[in-house]
Write a protein that holds these residues in place. Sequence first.
Motif, PDB file in Angstrom:
ATOM      1  N   THR A 194      36.832 -28.043 -38.069  1.00  0.00           N
ATOM      2  CA  THR A 194      37.526 -27.201 -37.099  1.00  0.00           C
ATOM      3  C   THR A 194      37.728 -25.805 -37.665  1.00  0.00           C
ATOM      4  O   THR A 194      38.207 -25.666 -38.798  1.00  0.00           O
ATOM      5  CB  THR A 194      38.907 -27.807 -36.757  1.00  0.00           C
ATOM      6  OG1 THR A 194      38.732 -29.153 -36.310  1.00  0.00           O
ATOM      7  CG2 THR A 194      39.591 -26.998 -35.679  1.00  0.00           C
ATOM      8  N   PRO A 195      37.377 -24.766 -36.906  1.00  0.00           N
ATOM      9  CA  PRO A 195      37.635 -23.410 -37.387  1.00  0.00           C
ATOM     10  C   PRO A 195      39.137 -23.170 -37.566  1.00  0.00           C
ATOM     11  O   PRO A 195      39.950 -23.627 -36.757  1.00  0.00           O
ATOM     12  CB  PRO A 195      37.079 -22.525 -36.265  1.00  0.00           C
ATOM     13  CG  PRO A 195      36.170 -23.399 -35.491  1.00  0.00           C
ATOM     14  CD  PRO A 195      36.719 -24.780 -35.598  1.00  0.00           C
ATOM     15  N   THR A 196      39.503 -22.472 -38.607  1.00  0.00           N
ATOM     16  CA  THR A 196      40.901 -22.123 -38.846  1.00  0.00           C
ATOM     17  C   THR A 196      41.005 -20.634 -39.126  1.00  0.00           C
ATOM     18  O   THR A 196      40.037 -20.003 -39.575  1.00  0.00           O
ATOM     19  CB  THR A 196      41.500 -22.901 -40.031  1.00  0.00           C
ATOM     20  OG1 THR A 196      40.755 -22.592 -41.220  1.00  0.00           O
ATOM     21  CG2 THR A 196      41.459 -24.403 -39.783  1.00  0.00           C
ATOM     22  N   PHE A 197      42.170 -20.081 -38.867  1.00  0.00           N
ATOM     23  CA  PHE A 197      42.388 -18.667 -39.140  1.00  0.00           C
ATOM     24  C   PHE A 197      43.846 -18.434 -39.508  1.00  0.00           C
ATOM     25  O   PHE A 197      44.725 -19.241 -39.181  1.00  0.00           O
ATOM     26  CB  PHE A 197      41.996 -17.796 -37.937  1.00  0.00           C
ATOM     27  CG  PHE A 197      42.743 -18.103 -36.661  1.00  0.00           C
ATOM     28  CD1 PHE A 197      43.906 -17.434 -36.326  1.00  0.00           C
ATOM     29  CD2 PHE A 197      42.262 -19.070 -35.785  1.00  0.00           C
ATOM     30  CE1 PHE A 197      44.583 -17.709 -35.156  1.00  0.00           C
ATOM     31  CE2 PHE A 197      42.930 -19.356 -34.602  1.00  0.00           C
ATOM     32  CZ  PHE A 197      44.096 -18.676 -34.283  1.00  0.00           C
ATOM     33  N   LYS A 198      44.072 -17.347 -40.223  1.00  0.00           N
ATOM     34  CA  LYS A 198      45.430 -16.921 -40.546  1.00  0.00           C
ATOM     35  C   LYS A 198      45.908 -15.987 -39.444  1.00  0.00           C
ATOM     36  O   LYS A 198      45.158 -15.124 -38.985  1.00  0.00           O
ATOM     37  CB  LYS A 198      45.462 -16.209 -41.902  1.00  0.00           C
ATOM     38  CG  LYS A 198      46.867 -15.829 -42.365  1.00  0.00           C
ATOM     39  CD  LYS A 198      46.863 -15.331 -43.801  1.00  0.00           C
ATOM     40  CE  LYS A 198      48.275 -15.033 -44.280  1.00  0.00           C
ATOM     41  NZ  LYS A 198      48.305 -14.623 -45.705  1.00  0.00           N
ATOM     42  N   LEU A 199      47.152 -16.172 -39.024  1.00  0.00           N
ATOM     43  CA  LEU A 199      47.678 -15.396 -37.910  1.00  0.00           C
ATOM     44  C   LEU A 199      48.898 -14.593 -38.349  1.00  0.00           C
ATOM     45  O   LEU A 199      49.774 -15.111 -39.050  1.00  0.00           O
ATOM     46  CB  LEU A 199      48.040 -16.318 -36.742  1.00  0.00           C
ATOM     47  CG  LEU A 199      48.526 -15.649 -35.450  1.00  0.00           C
ATOM     48  CD1 LEU A 199      47.989 -16.397 -34.240  1.00  0.00           C
ATOM     49  CD2 LEU A 199      50.047 -15.586 -35.392  1.00  0.00           C
ATOM     50  N   LYS A 200      48.949 -13.339 -37.925  1.00  0.00           N
ATOM     51  CA  LYS A 200      50.088 -12.472 -38.180  1.00  0.00           C
ATOM     52  C   LYS A 200      50.577 -11.924 -36.842  1.00  0.00           C
ATOM     53  O   LYS A 200      49.781 -11.459 -36.032  1.00  0.00           O
ATOM     54  CB  LYS A 200      49.705 -11.311 -39.100  1.00  0.00           C
ATOM     55  CG  LYS A 200      49.198 -11.744 -40.463  1.00  0.00           C
ATOM     56  CD  LYS A 200      48.821 -10.546 -41.324  1.00  0.00           C
ATOM     57  CE  LYS A 200      48.280 -10.989 -42.668  1.00  0.00           C
ATOM     58  NZ  LYS A 200      47.908  -9.841 -43.526  1.00  0.00           N
TER      59      LYS A 200
END
Length: 257
Positions: A194-200
């Motif tokens: 699953t693609p993951t990303f950091k969120l701000k």
Amino acid sequence: MQLTFGSGEVFAEMITDAYGNRVQNATPVRIMGLQEMSVDLSAELKEFYGQNRFALAVAQGKVKVSGKFKGALINGLALNTLFFGAEYATGTMKALWADVAGKAIPASGAYTVQATAPNGGRFVEDAGVMGSDGTAYIKVASNPQAGQYMVSATGLYTFAEADKGKTVYPSFTYTQTMPSAKKLELTNLAMGNTPTFKLKYLTQFKGKKALLELESVTSGKLGLFSTKNDDFSVPEIDFTAQTDEAGFKVGTLWVQE
């Protein structure tokens, strides 16, 4: 006291792609045209009861961090970062041309109409022909009769002599060179990775800021198009946060107060 007002700002940076690979030197992306943003923390509450009706103790069990945001702009890098996480190509745009001006079938000679793609584009595939009376012409492989047509690989439409002089409206797909264009392949990948990303997320009001960073986020839903006859389509992302790779940290919240 600290208040928030407006939609704020969202930034995302890909961590892992759709194949489970860690992305090196990922490009951070700002979600432009942000309309709405929400983050919810919901905990399962466990109550302990004795013989009487009120709980003697209440404790939090599992806690879920989830949210959603809407952004009005469609951006290839943003969509890939937030949901698809796959490779994409640049430089070529494919589009659909639906003729609304119409083309007249010659009254003599060859009863042909040449499809001309906009902006120097190249014809790719026929998408049908409508007549001026609203009826659809029937596509045939050769020797078209009244109400029929055939089309070559280069977009040359041939009609029957019986239809000479009539106005037709051919539609077709085409490609054109466009440096800014992005092509995302919607590949049928195996389940699991699953693609993951950091969120701000930044929100501010009257000079006071609040910043939320979530270490690893996964999108569960992409509302890509929600078109209306007289309104804008606003893409929407639903997401759920998880801990970092070490398994300890979900994120950090700063408030200025």
